[in-house]
Write a protein that holds these residues in place. Structure first.
Motif, PDB file in Angstrom:
ATOM      1  N   PRO A  31       1.910   0.283   6.590  1.00  0.00           N
ATOM      2  CA  PRO A  31       1.924   1.884   6.447  1.00  0.00           C
ATOM      3  C   PRO A  31       3.274   2.214   6.119  1.00  0.00           C
ATOM      4  O   PRO A  31       4.191   1.624   6.668  1.00  0.00           O
ATOM      5  CB  PRO A  31       1.355   2.314   7.836  1.00  0.00           C
ATOM      6  CG  PRO A  31       1.524   1.250   8.889  1.00  0.00           C
ATOM      7  CD  PRO A  31       1.468  -0.156   8.143  1.00  0.00           C
ATOM      8  N   THR A  33       5.780   5.031   7.637  1.00  0.00           N
ATOM      9  CA  THR A  33       5.685   5.816   8.781  1.00  0.00           C
ATOM     10  C   THR A  33       6.434   7.212   8.320  1.00  0.00           C
ATOM     11  O   THR A  33       8.001   6.968   7.859  1.00  0.00           O
ATOM     12  CB  THR A  33       6.279   5.028   9.979  1.00  0.00           C
ATOM     13  OG1 THR A  33       5.696   3.874   9.986  1.00  0.00           O
ATOM     14  CG2 THR A  33       6.463   5.961  10.965  1.00  0.00           C
ATOM     15  N   ARG A  63      -9.008   8.981   8.669  1.00  0.00           N
ATOM     16  CA  ARG A  63      -8.318   8.676   9.967  1.00  0.00           C
ATOM     17  C   ARG A  63      -9.631   8.451  11.030  1.00  0.00           C
ATOM     18  O   ARG A  63     -10.532   9.086  11.140  1.00  0.00           O
ATOM     19  CB  ARG A  63      -7.581   9.814  10.371  1.00  0.00           C
ATOM     20  CG  ARG A  63      -6.997   9.497  11.842  1.00  0.00           C
ATOM     21  CD  ARG A  63      -5.896  10.460  12.132  1.00  0.00           C
ATOM     22  NE  ARG A  63      -5.218   9.910  13.465  1.00  0.00           N
ATOM     23  CZ  ARG A  63      -5.386  10.421  14.268  1.00  0.00           C
ATOM     24  NH1 ARG A  63      -5.843  12.007  14.529  1.00  0.00           N
ATOM     25  NH2 ARG A  63      -4.649  10.362  15.672  1.00  0.00           N
ATOM     26  N   GLU A 102      -2.580   6.778  12.362  1.00  0.00           N
ATOM     27  CA  GLU A 102      -2.607   6.169  10.985  1.00  0.00           C
ATOM     28  C   GLU A 102      -4.016   6.515  10.158  1.00  0.00           C
ATOM     29  O   GLU A 102      -4.841   6.969  10.799  1.00  0.00           O
ATOM     30  CB  GLU A 102      -2.742   4.681  11.215  1.00  0.00           C
ATOM     31  CG  GLU A 102      -2.391   4.073   9.930  1.00  0.00           C
ATOM     32  CD  GLU A 102      -2.208   2.527  10.458  1.00  0.00           C
ATOM     33  OE1 GLU A 102      -1.155   2.073  11.070  1.00  0.00           O
ATOM     34  OE2 GLU A 102      -3.013   1.488   9.998  1.00  0.00           O
ATOM     35  N   TYR A 103      -3.447   6.862   8.996  1.00  0.00           N
ATOM     36  CA  TYR A 103      -4.167   7.141   7.869  1.00  0.00           C
ATOM     37  C   TYR A 103      -4.407   6.193   6.666  1.00  0.00           C
ATOM     38  O   TYR A 103      -3.536   5.756   6.452  1.00  0.00           O
ATOM     39  CB  TYR A 103      -3.872   8.625   7.437  1.00  0.00           C
ATOM     40  CG  TYR A 103      -3.929   9.683   8.193  1.00  0.00           C
ATOM     41  CD1 TYR A 103      -5.000  10.831   8.172  1.00  0.00           C
ATOM     42  CD2 TYR A 103      -2.795   9.867   9.162  1.00  0.00           C
ATOM     43  CE1 TYR A 103      -4.985  11.773   9.076  1.00  0.00           C
ATOM     44  CE2 TYR A 103      -2.955  10.848  10.001  1.00  0.00           C
ATOM     45  CZ  TYR A 103      -3.743  11.908   9.682  1.00  0.00           C
ATOM     46  OH  TYR A 103      -3.674  12.902  10.801  1.00  0.00           O
ATOM     47  N   GLU A 104      -5.750   6.025   6.292  1.00  0.00           N
ATOM     48  CA  GLU A 104      -6.003   5.247   4.950  1.00  0.00           C
ATOM     49  C   GLU A 104      -5.955   6.321   4.021  1.00  0.00           C
ATOM     50  O   GLU A 104      -7.028   7.118   4.113  1.00  0.00           O
ATOM     51  CB  GLU A 104      -7.001   4.224   5.233  1.00  0.00           C
ATOM     52  CG  GLU A 104      -7.083   3.424   4.029  1.00  0.00           C
ATOM     53  CD  GLU A 104      -7.784   2.062   3.985  1.00  0.00           C
ATOM     54  OE1 GLU A 104      -8.479   1.663   3.010  1.00  0.00           O
ATOM     55  OE2 GLU A 104      -7.713   1.551   5.303  1.00  0.00           O
ATOM     56  N   ARG A 123      -1.554   3.103   3.321  1.00  0.00           N
ATOM     57  CA  ARG A 123      -1.686   3.683   4.932  1.00  0.00           C
ATOM     58  C   ARG A 123      -0.512   4.618   5.168  1.00  0.00           C
ATOM     59  O   ARG A 123       0.748   4.170   4.757  1.00  0.00           O
ATOM     60  CB  ARG A 123      -1.791   2.400   6.118  1.00  0.00           C
ATOM     61  CG  ARG A 123      -3.242   1.951   5.821  1.00  0.00           C
ATOM     62  CD  ARG A 123      -3.440   0.883   6.835  1.00  0.00           C
ATOM     63  NE  ARG A 123      -2.500  -0.209   6.552  1.00  0.00           N
ATOM     64  CZ  ARG A 123      -2.226  -1.197   7.765  1.00  0.00           C
ATOM     65  NH1 ARG A 123      -2.848  -1.173   8.759  1.00  0.00           N
ATOM     66  NH2 ARG A 123      -1.286  -2.083   7.506  1.00  0.00           N
ATOM     67  N   ARG A 125       1.441   6.287   8.597  1.00  0.00           N
ATOM     68  CA  ARG A 125       1.276   6.928  10.033  1.00  0.00           C
ATOM     69  C   ARG A 125       2.227   7.809  10.149  1.00  0.00           C
ATOM     70  O   ARG A 125       3.354   7.838   9.737  1.00  0.00           O
ATOM     71  CB  ARG A 125       1.848   5.578  10.521  1.00  0.00           C
ATOM     72  CG  ARG A 125       2.091   5.818  12.143  1.00  0.00           C
ATOM     73  CD  ARG A 125       2.479   4.618  12.887  1.00  0.00           C
ATOM     74  NE  ARG A 125       1.759   3.289  12.631  1.00  0.00           N
ATOM     75  CZ  ARG A 125       2.153   2.087  12.470  1.00  0.00           C
ATOM     76  NH1 ARG A 125       3.113   1.764  12.346  1.00  0.00           N
ATOM     77  NH2 ARG A 125       1.153   0.997  12.180  1.00  0.00           N
TER      78      ARG A 125
END
Length: 142
Positions: A31, A33, A63, A102-104, A123, A125
């Protein structure tokens, strides 16, 4: 050359600079960040193997298995060649501990007929950014 080749996908911020997103079809890589509330611009660099009218980017953020946002941006018509560089309008990432995590992100590019050109996943974050201490002077005394 493919009809559409994404050369670079980056997140640009005024405060923190540029974050290059690893390009990988299928599974998402490590991810990127960023602090909550960061203002970002998505930057795209791509080449085309054929003329494309109505090039569109659809971005979906998930999420914990729930879709939290979907944005569709029509990028326009482009001739064969490139590289083309496009920067999307600024967007402020959500603020608050409830939004951290965290998001995809799925980025799907289509042409004007709706035909999928490429789908990428990455990803993102979001981390909590503590508020500055109001009793502390941010600039050292001279």
């Amino acid at each position: 050359m493919n009809a559409f080749e994404l050369v670079d996908l980056s997140l640009h911020t005024e405060e923190l600079g540029r974050f290059r997103v690893p390009l990988r079809e299928g599974t998402a890589s490590a991810p990127v960040t960023l602090p909550e509330g960061t203002v970002i611009n998505v930057g795209l660099t791509f080449r085309l193997g054929r003329e494309i009218d109505g090039l569109t980017l659809e971005e979906t953020r998930v999420r914990d298995g729930t879709v939290v946002s979907t944005a569709r941006t029509v990028l326009g018509g482009f001739r064969t060649g490139g590289p083309y560089e496009v920067r999307l309008p600024a967007e402020r990432l959500p603020v608050g501990r409830a939004h951290c995590g965290e998001y995809e992100v799925t980025s799907r590019f289509t042409d004007g007929t709706g035909r999928e050109l490429v789908t990428l996943r990455h990803r993102l974050r979001l981390v909590h950014q503590p508020a500055p201490d109001p009793g502390r002077d941010p600039a050292p005394a001279s």
